[in-house]
Design a protein around this motif. Structure first.
Motif, PDB file in Angstrom:
ATOM      1  N   UNK A 119       6.823 -10.384   5.290  1.00  0.00           N
ATOM      2  CA  UNK A 119       7.142 -10.225   4.256  1.00  0.00           C
ATOM      3  C   UNK A 119       6.278  -9.116   3.466  1.00  0.00           C
ATOM      4  N   UNK A 120       4.885  -9.416   3.759  1.00  0.00           N
ATOM      5  CA  UNK A 120       3.751  -8.553   2.974  1.00  0.00           C
ATOM      6  C   UNK A 120       3.895  -7.046   3.562  1.00  0.00           C
ATOM      7  N   UNK A 121       4.384  -7.151   4.883  1.00  0.00           N
ATOM      8  CA  UNK A 121       4.598  -5.663   5.393  1.00  0.00           C
ATOM      9  C   UNK A 121       5.900  -4.994   4.826  1.00  0.00           C
ATOM     10  N   UNK A 148      11.189  -3.212   0.181  1.00  0.00           N
ATOM     11  CA  UNK A 148      11.067  -4.793   0.780  1.00  0.00           C
ATOM     12  C   UNK A 148      10.235  -5.519  -0.497  1.00  0.00           C
ATOM     13  N   UNK A 149      10.654  -6.817  -0.584  1.00  0.00           N
ATOM     14  CA  UNK A 149       9.964  -7.631  -1.631  1.00  0.00           C
ATOM     15  C   UNK A 149       8.898  -8.524  -1.191  1.00  0.00           C
ATOM     16  N   UNK A 150       7.458  -7.985  -1.346  1.00  0.00           N
ATOM     17  CA  UNK A 150       6.581  -8.913  -0.762  1.00  0.00           C
ATOM     18  C   UNK A 150       6.157 -10.111  -1.435  1.00  0.00           C
ATOM     19  N   UNK A 151       7.056 -10.357  -2.627  1.00  0.00           N
ATOM     20  CA  UNK A 151       6.408 -11.417  -3.528  1.00  0.00           C
ATOM     21  C   UNK A 151       7.454 -12.569  -3.212  1.00  0.00           C
ATOM     22  N   UNK A 208      -4.266  -9.476  10.881  1.00  0.00           N
ATOM     23  CA  UNK A 208      -3.475 -10.233  12.051  1.00  0.00           C
ATOM     24  C   UNK A 208      -4.572 -10.571  12.990  1.00  0.00           C
ATOM     25  N   UNK A 209      -4.321 -11.902  13.443  1.00  0.00           N
ATOM     26  CA  UNK A 209      -5.330 -12.278  14.410  1.00  0.00           C
ATOM     27  C   UNK A 209      -5.176 -11.707  15.712  1.00  0.00           C
ATOM     28  N   UNK A 210      -6.308 -12.049  16.680  1.00  0.00           N
ATOM     29  CA  UNK A 210      -6.107 -11.296  18.047  1.00  0.00           C
ATOM     30  C   UNK A 210      -5.202 -11.908  18.797  1.00  0.00           C
ATOM     31  N   UNK A 211      -4.527 -13.345  18.589  1.00  0.00           N
ATOM     32  CA  UNK A 211      -3.403 -13.643  19.247  1.00  0.00           C
ATOM     33  C   UNK A 211      -2.048 -12.933  18.863  1.00  0.00           C
ATOM     34  N   UNK A 212      -2.041 -13.000  17.542  1.00  0.00           N
ATOM     35  CA  UNK A 212      -0.949 -12.281  17.103  1.00  0.00           C
ATOM     36  C   UNK A 212      -0.862 -10.678  17.580  1.00  0.00           C
ATOM     37  N   UNK A 213      -2.051  -9.885  17.827  1.00  0.00           N
ATOM     38  CA  UNK A 213      -2.419  -8.652  17.879  1.00  0.00           C
ATOM     39  C   UNK A 213      -2.007  -8.578  19.487  1.00  0.00           C
TER      40      UNK A 213
END
Length: 275
Positions: free
Chosen positions: A132-134, A122-125, A1-6
């Motif tokens: 989704x990945x989380x 959860x389905x990350x695909x 996760x980039x700084x802005x998202x964090x």
């Protein structure tokens, strides 16, 4: 996760003192929690009001603060749950401990919230973004609300809300419901549809209003989910409050909802999914 998202995530996590509901109509407000909205039905001076959904775990203090901003120390008459996913029922136990109020959910969701049946993982695909990945680490074990939760009446009525009815909008989960008030055509959609791209953390932090299908990583039955979108479209709502995203109204909302119903398979169902 980039700084802005964090930084946005940390801002949402520490936003307790600023947990203020946003009024949509004189008798409807919502509070945007970390992942999903909670909705308050009832004007501040009404004798009774209802809370719809309960956010994630450990959000009870923020939810209580938001509700107290609108209603003072007046407890809701009840809590209505659109379904049993972790981001919609997470704080319900703590809220019930504080308020001592009944909780209602569709009978087809009871096994998921009374310790009997887990939701599929959860389905990350499905793609679409970080959420989704989380999703593989999101809680899916059956919760234990035995003695707390009851089934909604079978006739579509909602306790304490005489001018509302619930609509069976199955698909995202087996017993998912939406709430509808015909007199002003307000729809509380739960996760039957979204007004942000629920799979994307960017959309969570920087919401842009569009009508999307249900959160793909948790949707169990796509055929039922499609039928539910047709059901919602046929209601011709003038105002939509979804579980994920900002409220929407007006011609753009209606056009996008109609488009979603007409092109659900291409527009909502992931090209890649687990099954």
């Amino acid at each position: 996760m980039d700084q802005e998202h964090t930084e946005k995530w940390e801002e949402l996590e520490r936003d307790y003192d600023h947990a203020v509901p946003e009024e949509i109509l004189p008798d409807i407000a919502y509070y945007r929690t970390l992942l999903a909205n909670v909705i308050m039905i009832g004007a501040p001076n009404d004798k009774e009001w209802i809370l719809v959904d309960a956010g994630i775990k450990k959000y009870q203090d923020r939810i209580l603060h938001a509700c107290e901003q609108r209603y003072g120390n007046k407890a809701p008459a009840a809590i209505i749950l659109t379904h049993g996913h972790f981001d919609h029922i997470g704080s319900v136990k703590k809220l019930v401990d504080h308020w001592q109020v009944p909780v209602y959910i569709h009978e087809k969701e009871l096994d998921f919230v009374t310790g009997i049946t887990p939701y599929p993982p959860g389905d990350p695909t499905v793609g679409g973004g970080m959420i989704s990945l989380l999703s593989t680490i999101f809680p899916t074990k059956p919760d234990h609300l035995e003695g707390i939760v009851s089934a909604l009446p079978n006739d579509g009525s909602i306790p304490y809300l005489s001018d509302w009815k619930y609509i069976e909008t199955f698909g995202h989960t087996p017993g998912h419901i939406s709430l509808f008030r015909e007199k002003d055509r307000v729809l509380i959609a739960g996760d039957a549809i979204s007004t942000e791209k629920a799979e994307s953390s960017f959309s969570v932090f920087f919401p842009i209003q569009h009508v999307y299908g249900p959160p793909a990583y948790f949707t169990q039955d796509w055929a039922q989910a499609e039928q539910s979108v047709h059901t919602i479209n046929e209601l011709e709502p003038d105002f939509i409050i979804a579980g994920h995203g900002l409220p929407m109204q007006g011609d753009t909302m209606k056009q996008e909802l109609g488009y979603l119903a007409a092109h659900f398979q291409a527009h909502a169902i992931p090209k890649h999914k687990r099954n």
